[in-house]
Write an enzyme that holds these catalytic residues in place. Structure first.
Site, mmCIF file in Angstrom:
data_model
loop_
_atom_site.group_PDB
_atom_site.id
_atom_site.type_symbol
_atom_site.label_atom_id
_atom_site.label_comp_id
_atom_site.label_asym_id
_atom_site.label_seq_id
_atom_site.Cartn_x
_atom_site.Cartn_y
_atom_site.Cartn_z
ATOM 1 N N TYR A 1 0.887 -1.171 0.000
ATOM 2 C CA TYR A 1 0.000 0.000 0.000
ATOM 3 C C TYR A 1 0.916 1.209 0.000
ATOM 4 O O TYR A 1 0.874 2.034 0.874
ATOM 5 C CB TYR A 1 -0.847 -0.092 1.278
ATOM 6 C CG TYR A 1 -2.019 0.828 1.423
ATOM 7 C CD1 TYR A 1 -3.039 0.883 0.480
ATOM 8 C CD2 TYR A 1 -2.138 1.634 2.565
ATOM 9 C CE1 TYR A 1 -4.136 1.711 0.665
ATOM 10 C CE2 TYR A 1 -3.237 2.453 2.757
ATOM 11 C CZ TYR A 1 -4.233 2.490 1.796
ATOM 12 O OH TYR A 1 -5.325 3.304 1.997
ATOM 13 N N HIS B 1 -2.205 7.482 -3.159
ATOM 14 C CA HIS B 1 -3.340 6.563 -3.031
ATOM 15 C C HIS B 1 -3.792 6.463 -1.572
ATOM 16 O O HIS B 1 -4.980 6.587 -1.272
ATOM 17 C CB HIS B 1 -2.963 5.176 -3.568
ATOM 18 C CG HIS B 1 -4.012 4.137 -3.338
ATOM 19 N ND1 HIS B 1 -5.239 4.166 -3.972
ATOM 20 C CD2 HIS B 1 -4.027 3.042 -2.536
ATOM 21 C CE1 HIS B 1 -5.959 3.127 -3.563
ATOM 22 N NE2 HIS B 1 -5.253 2.430 -2.689
ATOM 23 N N GLU C 1 -7.156 -1.882 -9.659
ATOM 24 C CA GLU C 1 -6.069 -1.165 -9.007
ATOM 25 C C GLU C 1 -4.850 -1.288 -9.898
ATOM 26 O O GLU C 1 -4.395 -2.395 -10.209
ATOM 27 C CB GLU C 1 -5.784 -1.724 -7.601
ATOM 28 C CG GLU C 1 -6.895 -1.371 -6.617
ATOM 29 C CD GLU C 1 -6.557 -1.673 -5.156
ATOM 30 O OE1 GLU C 1 -5.671 -2.520 -4.902
ATOM 31 O OE2 GLU C 1 -7.195 -1.060 -4.275
ATOM 32 N N GLU D 1 -1.251 -1.474 -10.540
ATOM 33 C CA GLU D 1 -0.094 -1.801 -9.713
ATOM 34 C C GLU D 1 1.009 -2.413 -10.577
ATOM 35 O O GLU D 1 0.788 -2.808 -11.720
ATOM 36 C CB GLU D 1 -0.483 -2.824 -8.616
ATOM 37 C CG GLU D 1 -1.661 -2.358 -7.774
ATOM 38 C CD GLU D 1 -1.854 -3.138 -6.480
ATOM 39 O OE1 GLU D 1 -0.928 -3.861 -6.054
ATOM 40 O OE2 GLU D 1 -2.941 -2.997 -5.890
ATOM 41 N N GLN E 1 -15.527 -4.773 0.140
ATOM 42 C CA GLN E 1 -14.336 -4.409 0.921
ATOM 43 C C GLN E 1 -14.675 -3.542 2.133
ATOM 44 O O GLN E 1 -14.210 -3.798 3.241
ATOM 45 C CB GLN E 1 -13.342 -3.666 0.010
ATOM 46 C CG GLN E 1 -12.015 -3.320 0.676
ATOM 47 C CD GLN E 1 -11.030 -2.652 -0.282
ATOM 48 O OE1 GLN E 1 -11.301 -2.489 -1.466
ATOM 49 N NE2 GLN E 1 -9.876 -2.257 0.230
ATOM 50 N N LYS F 1 -10.946 -8.976 -2.642
ATOM 51 C CA LYS F 1 -9.714 -8.957 -3.442
ATOM 52 C C LYS F 1 -9.355 -10.316 -4.033
ATOM 53 O O LYS F 1 -8.655 -10.374 -5.035
ATOM 54 C CB LYS F 1 -8.539 -8.543 -2.539
ATOM 55 C CG LYS F 1 -8.673 -7.171 -1.910
ATOM 56 C CD LYS F 1 -8.195 -6.102 -2.843
ATOM 57 C CE LYS F 1 -8.088 -4.766 -2.123
ATOM 58 N NZ LYS F 1 -7.551 -3.738 -2.997
#
Ligand code: MN
Length: 419
Positions: A131, A136, A202, A204, A243, A256
């Site tokens: 994270y 973010h 997301e 990433e 979530q 997730k």
């Protein structure tokens, strides 16, 4: 100085001879390890069979016909570096093989990229998601907690992360069904059950571990890159409504683990060497076990597109991997500081990579500010989150002085809920 190749490489290709990423391809019922040059894939098992890899330590007899790259990856950085050099020789104009051998290579080992199916490149042994983007974490904190105190007290002192699920990580091109589950809509008194109404991506990147440790050992931040094989694009699909109801107090779970997607090519750290940059200044200073020297971030442009059904692609986000507050060495050092062991094939994802401007936010959650506004797409449609039938496509590349090293794409098709 760009290396010229006798294999044709289109302008703006992600795959010049300086890249040489690794992947697993399938064609004609066979599975084999490949690298890529322009729009051509090279079957490494066939190059080996042609006798092109004869150096000491190049015992590739079995590794290039495995269904995953794990055994090859565990051969170690020395072998990877020597092989990279050898492949650059074989495919360069300067050291090109004689015409006979070249014709053999072309007919036996080379195939148009469009004629092979790219498979999952590694067996993911364990998966952790960090994270590590301050933009973010700040955006999420502002939305869900306290706008004035968006970051939790630990955030600048350790790279926050959670253990994810390896079994549901799939390769680009996959279809993922919209997850069903529990949610607690605003104003409701009892939870509702059904398909997620807030399905998100997301943006990433993930690194693949190239060397394991024993339980009890820890990886030092200064040596952490010796344990890293390379990078992939990573889409950590997330169901925001599931979530926000489930994650207290132990973090994300079913929101997730229904599917995450990787790009098929693993781009090595060596290929990304010219694109090192400094990360953001860390203030307050981090504890000694997390301190790193030198350039530990990478300047990699990242883009996300949404393509509804047969419609046109729309660019919805443009970000950059360089924004990461916590670098990969700090992530791996923190992960193992307590003696947690790692394995070749482990995947460590960065966390959503958001930049400072609204157009650089790496999730729909942030781009539409929790669904309070819509994004307009090319064909006039609007999105707050991801619809059934949408494809989410991520692309990434580093570019500097005429050299471009790219990742190809990471694509997922969202299918209707199946439950
Ligand atoms: Mn994530």
């Amino acid at each position: 100085m760009m290396i010229k190749s006798w294999v044709s490489i289109p302008e703006e290709s992600d795959f010049p001879i300086e890249n040489l990423p690794y992947g697993i391809a399938r064609a004609g019922g066979n599975t084999f390890a490949v690298t890529r040059i322009g729009d051509t894939v090279a079957d490494l098992s066939k190059l080996y069979a042609l006798g092109l890899f004869s150096e000491p330590g190049f015992d590739f007899e079995d590794v290039f016909t495995q269904p995953v790259l794990n055994d090859f990856i565990s051969m170690g950085q020395d072998v990877h570096r020597k092989l990279r050099k050898r492949l650059q020789e074989i495919f360069s104009t300067e050291h090109a093989p004689d015409n006979n051998l070249k014709r053999m290579i072309e007919s036996i080992a080379l195939k148009p990229a469009g004629e092979v199916e790219m498979l999952m490149p590694v067996k993911v042994t364990d998966y952790t998601d960090f994270y590590s983007s301050i933009e973010h974490a700040t955006n999420v904190g502002r939305m869900f907690r306290d706008p004035a105190n968006a970051l939790l007290p630990n955030w600048k002192h350790l790279p926050v992360g959670y253990h994810g699920r390896a079994s549901s990580i799939v390769v680009s091109g996959a279809g993922i069904h919209r997850p069903v589950g529990q949610a607690m809509p605003a104003g409701a008194e009892t939870p509702v059950f059904g398909p997620s109404k807030m399905l998100d991506f997301e943006l990433e990147m993930a690194f693949v571990v190239g060397r394991g440790t024993e339980l009890g050992e820890s990886v030092k931040a200064k040596e952490a890159e010796n344990y890293i094989f390379g990078f992939l694009l990573f889409n950590d699909l997330s169901a925001r409504d599931i979530q926000s109801w489930e994650y207290v107090p132990l973090g994300p779970f079913l929101s997730k683990n229904f599917g995450s997607v990787v790009s098929p090519w693993i781009v090595t750290l060596d290929a990304l060497e010219p694109f090192r940059v400094a990360g953001p200044v860390q203030d307050p200073e981090v504890l000694p076990y997390l301190q790193t020297e030198g350039l530990r971030n990478f300047d990699i442009n990242l883009e996300v597109f949404i393509q509804p059904g047969e419609g046109r692609e729309s660019l919805v986000c443009r970000s950059n991997f360089r924004h990461m507050y916590w670098n990969i060495c700090q992530q791996l050092a923190h992960h193992t500081v307590n003696g947690c062991n790692i394995t070749t094939g482990d995947l460590y994802a960065s966390g959503t990579i958001s930049g400072p401007e609204p157009g650089s936010y790496g999730s729909m959650l942030e781009l539409t500010w929790r669904g309070t506004k819509s994004l307009k797409l090319a064909d006039g449609e609007e999105r707050k989150f991801i619809d059934d039938g949408d494809a989410v496509i991520m692309r990434g590349y580093a570019a500097k002085n005429g050299l471009r090293i790219g990742f190809g794409e990471c694509r997922v098709n969202i299918l209707p809920a199946k439950f």
